[in-house]
Design a protein around this motif. Sequence first.
Motif, PDB file in Angstrom:
ATOM      1  N   GLY A 241       5.979  -1.350  -1.127  1.00 33.35           N
ATOM      2  CA  GLY A 241       4.593  -1.003  -1.801  1.00 33.35           C
ATOM      3  C   GLY A 241       3.848  -1.830  -2.667  1.00 33.35           C
ATOM      4  N   SER A 242       4.254  -3.165  -2.702  1.00 34.69           N
ATOM      5  CA  SER A 242       3.510  -4.200  -3.498  1.00 34.69           C
ATOM      6  C   SER A 242       2.258  -4.564  -3.116  1.00 34.69           C
ATOM      7  CB  SER A 242       4.474  -5.444  -3.617  1.00 34.69           C
ATOM      8  OG  SER A 242       3.660  -6.400  -3.716  1.00 34.69           O
ATOM      9  N   PRO A 243       1.100  -4.380  -3.733  1.00 33.59           N
ATOM     10  CA  PRO A 243      -0.119  -4.439  -3.081  1.00 33.59           C
ATOM     11  C   PRO A 243      -0.449  -5.892  -2.658  1.00 33.59           C
ATOM     12  CG  PRO A 243      -0.317  -3.476  -5.277  1.00 33.59           C
ATOM     13  CD  PRO A 243       1.142  -3.904  -5.238  1.00 33.59           C
ATOM     14  N   VAL A 244       0.091  -7.109  -3.330  1.00 32.63           N
ATOM     15  CA  VAL A 244      -0.067  -8.345  -2.617  1.00 32.63           C
ATOM     16  C   VAL A 244       0.783  -8.653  -1.263  1.00 32.63           C
ATOM     17  CG1 VAL A 244       0.181 -10.772  -3.122  1.00 32.63           C
ATOM     18  CG2 VAL A 244      -0.577  -9.180  -5.031  1.00 32.63           C
ATOM     19  N   ALA A 245       1.800  -7.948  -1.531  1.00 29.50           N
ATOM     20  CA  ALA A 245       2.752  -8.227  -0.211  1.00 29.50           C
ATOM     21  C   ALA A 245       2.034  -7.433   1.071  1.00 29.50           C
ATOM     22  CB  ALA A 245       4.123  -7.619  -0.513  1.00 29.50           C
ATOM     23  N   ILE A 246       1.729  -6.261   0.674  1.00 27.68           N
ATOM     24  CA  ILE A 246       0.964  -5.371   1.843  1.00 27.68           C
ATOM     25  C   ILE A 246      -0.542  -6.028   2.023  1.00 27.68           C
ATOM     26  CG2 ILE A 246      -0.288  -3.202   2.172  1.00 27.68           C
ATOM     27  CD1 ILE A 246       1.693  -1.871   0.250  1.00 27.68           C
ATOM     28  N   LEU A 247      -1.198  -6.801   1.300  1.00 33.87           N
ATOM     29  CA  LEU A 247      -2.319  -7.402   1.569  1.00 33.87           C
ATOM     30  C   LEU A 247      -1.916  -8.574   2.854  1.00 33.87           C
ATOM     31  CD1 LEU A 247      -5.381  -8.377   0.496  1.00 33.87           C
ATOM     32  CD2 LEU A 247      -4.250 -10.223  -0.186  1.00 33.87           C
ATOM     33  N   ILE A 248      -0.787  -9.194   2.423  1.00 32.53           N
ATOM     34  CA  ILE A 248      -0.489 -10.313   3.238  1.00 32.53           C
ATOM     35  C   ILE A 248       0.089  -9.738   4.679  1.00 32.53           C
ATOM     36  CG2 ILE A 248       0.963 -12.318   3.562  1.00 32.53           C
ATOM     37  CD1 ILE A 248      -1.107 -12.661   1.548  1.00 32.53           C
ATOM     38  N   ALA A 249       1.123  -8.620   4.395  1.00 33.36           N
ATOM     39  CA  ALA A 249       1.359  -8.123   5.780  1.00 33.36           C
ATOM     40  C   ALA A 249       0.316  -7.575   6.705  1.00 33.36           C
ATOM     41  CB  ALA A 249       2.412  -6.953   5.362  1.00 33.36           C
ATOM     42  N   LEU A 250      -0.615  -7.122   6.069  1.00 39.04           N
ATOM     43  CA  LEU A 250      -1.868  -6.503   7.000  1.00 39.04           C
ATOM     44  C   LEU A 250      -2.822  -7.576   7.493  1.00 39.04           C
ATOM     45  CD1 LEU A 250      -2.929  -3.174   5.054  1.00 39.04           C
ATOM     46  CD2 LEU A 250      -1.340  -3.365   6.966  1.00 39.04           C
ATOM     47  N   PHE A 251      -2.677  -8.569   6.612  1.00 39.15           N
ATOM     48  CA  PHE A 251      -3.526  -9.834   7.231  1.00 39.15           C
ATOM     49  C   PHE A 251      -2.707 -10.601   8.527  1.00 39.15           C
ATOM     50  CE2 PHE A 251      -3.337 -14.663   6.814  1.00 39.15           C
ATOM     51  CZ  PHE A 251      -4.619 -14.806   7.242  1.00 39.15           C
ATOM     52  N   LEU A 252      -1.506 -10.820   8.260  1.00 39.07           N
ATOM     53  CA  LEU A 252      -0.611 -11.131   9.331  1.00 39.07           C
ATOM     54  C   LEU A 252      -0.672 -10.035  10.665  1.00 39.07           C
ATOM     55  CD1 LEU A 252       2.118 -12.799   7.465  1.00 39.07           C
ATOM     56  CD2 LEU A 252       0.109 -13.894   8.560  1.00 39.07           C
TER      57      LEU A 252
ATOM     58  N   THR B 141      -0.942  -2.138  -9.615  1.00 41.61           N
ATOM     59  CA  THR B 141      -0.615  -0.635  -9.562  1.00 41.61           C
ATOM     60  C   THR B 141       0.492  -0.262 -10.313  1.00 41.61           C
ATOM     61  OG1 THR B 141      -0.468   1.137  -7.700  1.00 41.61           O
ATOM     62  CG2 THR B 141       0.891  -1.067  -7.398  1.00 41.61           C
ATOM     63  N   THR B 142       0.891   1.069 -10.353  1.00 44.45           N
ATOM     64  CA  THR B 142       2.001   1.489 -11.053  1.00 44.45           C
ATOM     65  C   THR B 142       3.213   1.561 -10.291  1.00 44.45           C
ATOM     66  OG1 THR B 142       1.328   3.858 -10.635  1.00 44.45           O
ATOM     67  CG2 THR B 142       0.533   2.735 -12.580  1.00 44.45           C
ATOM     68  N   PRO B 143       4.229   1.617 -10.668  1.00 43.56           N
ATOM     69  CA  PRO B 143       5.756   2.053 -10.007  1.00 43.56           C
ATOM     70  C   PRO B 143       5.443   3.341  -9.299  1.00 43.56           C
ATOM     71  CG  PRO B 143       6.278   1.051 -12.166  1.00 43.56           C
ATOM     72  CD  PRO B 143       4.789   1.337 -12.015  1.00 43.56           C
ATOM     73  N   GLU B 144       4.935   4.358  -9.861  1.00 45.79           N
ATOM     74  CA  GLU B 144       5.097   5.792  -9.388  1.00 45.79           C
ATOM     75  C   GLU B 144       3.994   5.752  -8.118  1.00 45.79           C
ATOM     76  OE1 GLU B 144       3.915   4.984 -12.787  1.00 45.79           O
ATOM     77  OE2 GLU B 144       6.130   5.741 -13.337  1.00 45.79           O
ATOM     78  N   LEU B 145       2.959   4.827  -8.239  1.00 40.83           N
ATOM     79  CA  LEU B 145       2.063   4.728  -6.847  1.00 40.83           C
ATOM     80  C   LEU B 145       2.818   4.170  -5.723  1.00 40.83           C
ATOM     81  CD1 LEU B 145      -1.339   4.360  -8.679  1.00 40.83           C
ATOM     82  CD2 LEU B 145      -0.606   6.386  -7.577  1.00 40.83           C
ATOM     83  N   ARG B 146       3.443   3.119  -6.163  1.00 40.63           N
ATOM     84  CA  ARG B 146       4.240   2.311  -5.067  1.00 40.63           C
ATOM     85  C   ARG B 146       5.146   3.236  -4.564  1.00 40.63           C
ATOM     86  NH1 ARG B 146       5.732  -3.480  -7.231  1.00 40.63           N
ATOM     87  NH2 ARG B 146       6.939  -3.670  -5.610  1.00 40.63           N
ATOM     88  N   GLN B 147       5.948   4.062  -5.383  1.00 37.40           N
ATOM     89  CA  GLN B 147       6.928   4.991  -4.661  1.00 37.40           C
ATOM     90  C   GLN B 147       6.320   5.878  -3.806  1.00 37.40           C
ATOM     91  OE1 GLN B 147      10.181   4.413  -5.522  1.00 37.40           O
ATOM     92  NE2 GLN B 147      10.687   6.359  -4.254  1.00 37.40           N
ATOM     93  N   GLY B 148       5.080   6.148  -4.088  1.00 33.06           N
ATOM     94  CA  GLY B 148       4.323   6.962  -3.140  1.00 33.06           C
ATOM     95  C   GLY B 148       4.275   6.600  -1.703  1.00 33.06           C
ATOM     96  N   ILE B 149       4.065   5.238  -1.681  1.00 37.09           N
ATOM     97  CA  ILE B 149       4.180   4.461  -0.289  1.00 37.09           C
ATOM     98  C   ILE B 149       5.456   4.601   0.205  1.00 37.09           C
ATOM     99  CG2 ILE B 149       3.742   2.193   0.752  1.00 37.09           C
ATOM    100  CD1 ILE B 149       1.157   3.296   0.095  1.00 37.09           C
ATOM    101  N   MET B 150       6.492   4.523  -0.503  1.00 37.79           N
ATOM    102  CA  MET B 150       7.950   4.313  -0.232  1.00 37.79           C
ATOM    103  C   MET B 150       8.480   5.463   0.392  1.00 37.79           C
ATOM    104  SD  MET B 150       8.559   1.259  -0.632  1.00 37.79           S
ATOM    105  CE  MET B 150      10.160   0.921  -0.053  1.00 37.79           C
TER     106      MET B 150
END
Lengths: 426, 93
Positions: A89-100, A202-211
Amino acid sequence: MDHQAIWAIAIFLIVYALIISEKIHRTIVAMAGGAALLLLGIVDQETALHHIDFNTLGLLIGMMIIVGVTAETGLFNYMAIWAAKKAKGSPVAILIALFLITAICSAFLDNVTTVLLIVPVTFSITRQLRVPVFPYLLTQVLGSNIGGTATLIGDPPNIMIGSAVPELTFMAFIANLTPVILIILVVLVPIFVALFRKQLKTTPELRQGIMELDEKELLEDRKMLRKCLAVLGLTVLGFFLHQSFGWESATVAMSGAFLLLLMTGERTMEQALARVEWTTLFFFVGLFVLVAGLVETGVITVLAEKAVNLTGGDAVAASMLILWFSALASAFLDNIPFVATMIPLIRDMGDMGISNLEPLWWSLALGACLGGNGTLIGASANLIVAGLSAKEGKPITFMKFLKYGFPIMLLTVAISSVYVYLRYLM
Amino acid sequence: MLKYRYDERWMNIEETRSEGDIEFKIRLSEDHPYRENAKAVRRHFESDRDYTDVIFYTYPDRTYKVIVREDHYDEFLLALMANRLLRAVEWES
């Protein structure tokens, strides 16, 4: 230069200007230009048909059918959510994952199709995380143009080059272009992290929403998915082996497409054929006829003579000229007509004494594909994503795209220049 | 205010509003006769080219979070009605 050549140039330039102006749909303009050449007797119908590359058209149609059917299974949404969860759920890691993911998918699918598949789920993820969508859309567009450069089937310029030069097989594209694309992707990842890290909080709660999302529920029709994956696998295998069996790449793609339709039935066929982008295909037909006019009247030969004189017939100078000229031209012009014009020009340069054309072909592919990242109007995927973003109330302006896209285009073309020089010219 | 009627034995809807959006949390029981229809509602909104009108998030055990843009509120309720997930909608003063 005779009057027929002047007519051919005039029609070509008018068509080009109208395509750039976007006042009339590019397909109508290209087809009308092609018709004008036939009506004026500059090219006869038989010659025009001879210049239409049915291998390019067949490859595009086949892949559009396979991807269109596969998209309906929810596979691409599943992949994006799966990646977002793997990124915790990390925004930066998701950015890179979706880029790749976009880059990898684009290597095997059409760029526009890839971004159309990944953008909806990107809106959904960024809305959940409450982060700006622009960094994601920008990196996906750049990723689609870069990834598409890696293979014969990834981007229309490569399809056209591979189709025009039989010795440039699917494997040859992978062996020659994939390494430099991998280098570019590795270089860009830390740059994107540095550029966008501060915006993506983002917040831990919003990341949890993705998880907690259940990505498996997104796979709508698993039976259909299994068929699609089997056919996709066979088709890619067919591309790897096409030279050994003497098959054209269009034969592989069309066989895969109709095998899939054979397995999925008549209803799927009607939907799949309706989703084929016929406007793009007719655009190609019109361009092939327009370029036929330039070839048949000797215009291309004259241009090739000038290019050979300019570079003194030196392979290094010719490669660098083609690479950088293609990149800068493709940043502002549609790279499909550009490549359609360059292919006969490079062939003629071969006839005029440049013995090793291979670095020139790779320079054209790298320049034309990577150049598309330079401006918002450089590639179809850029415009499609900007259009979608504007519709959602988040416009991507020409200048905003230019600020990021142009320096990244210069960097990727500079890396390509070093690669081409070290690998083929040193 | 709009009041929704649905079968509370098999379904639960929570609604919150924030920043021009309406957020729904919908839970469907395993016994709900039209539980598969939630997927039809999702497909309906995913098949258009407006990607932020209604955003679906699917969680385990037939739980959905749905973020609905205010200008698509009516359309979303109609889709729930059409798919028999809502029985009735009425204004309540």
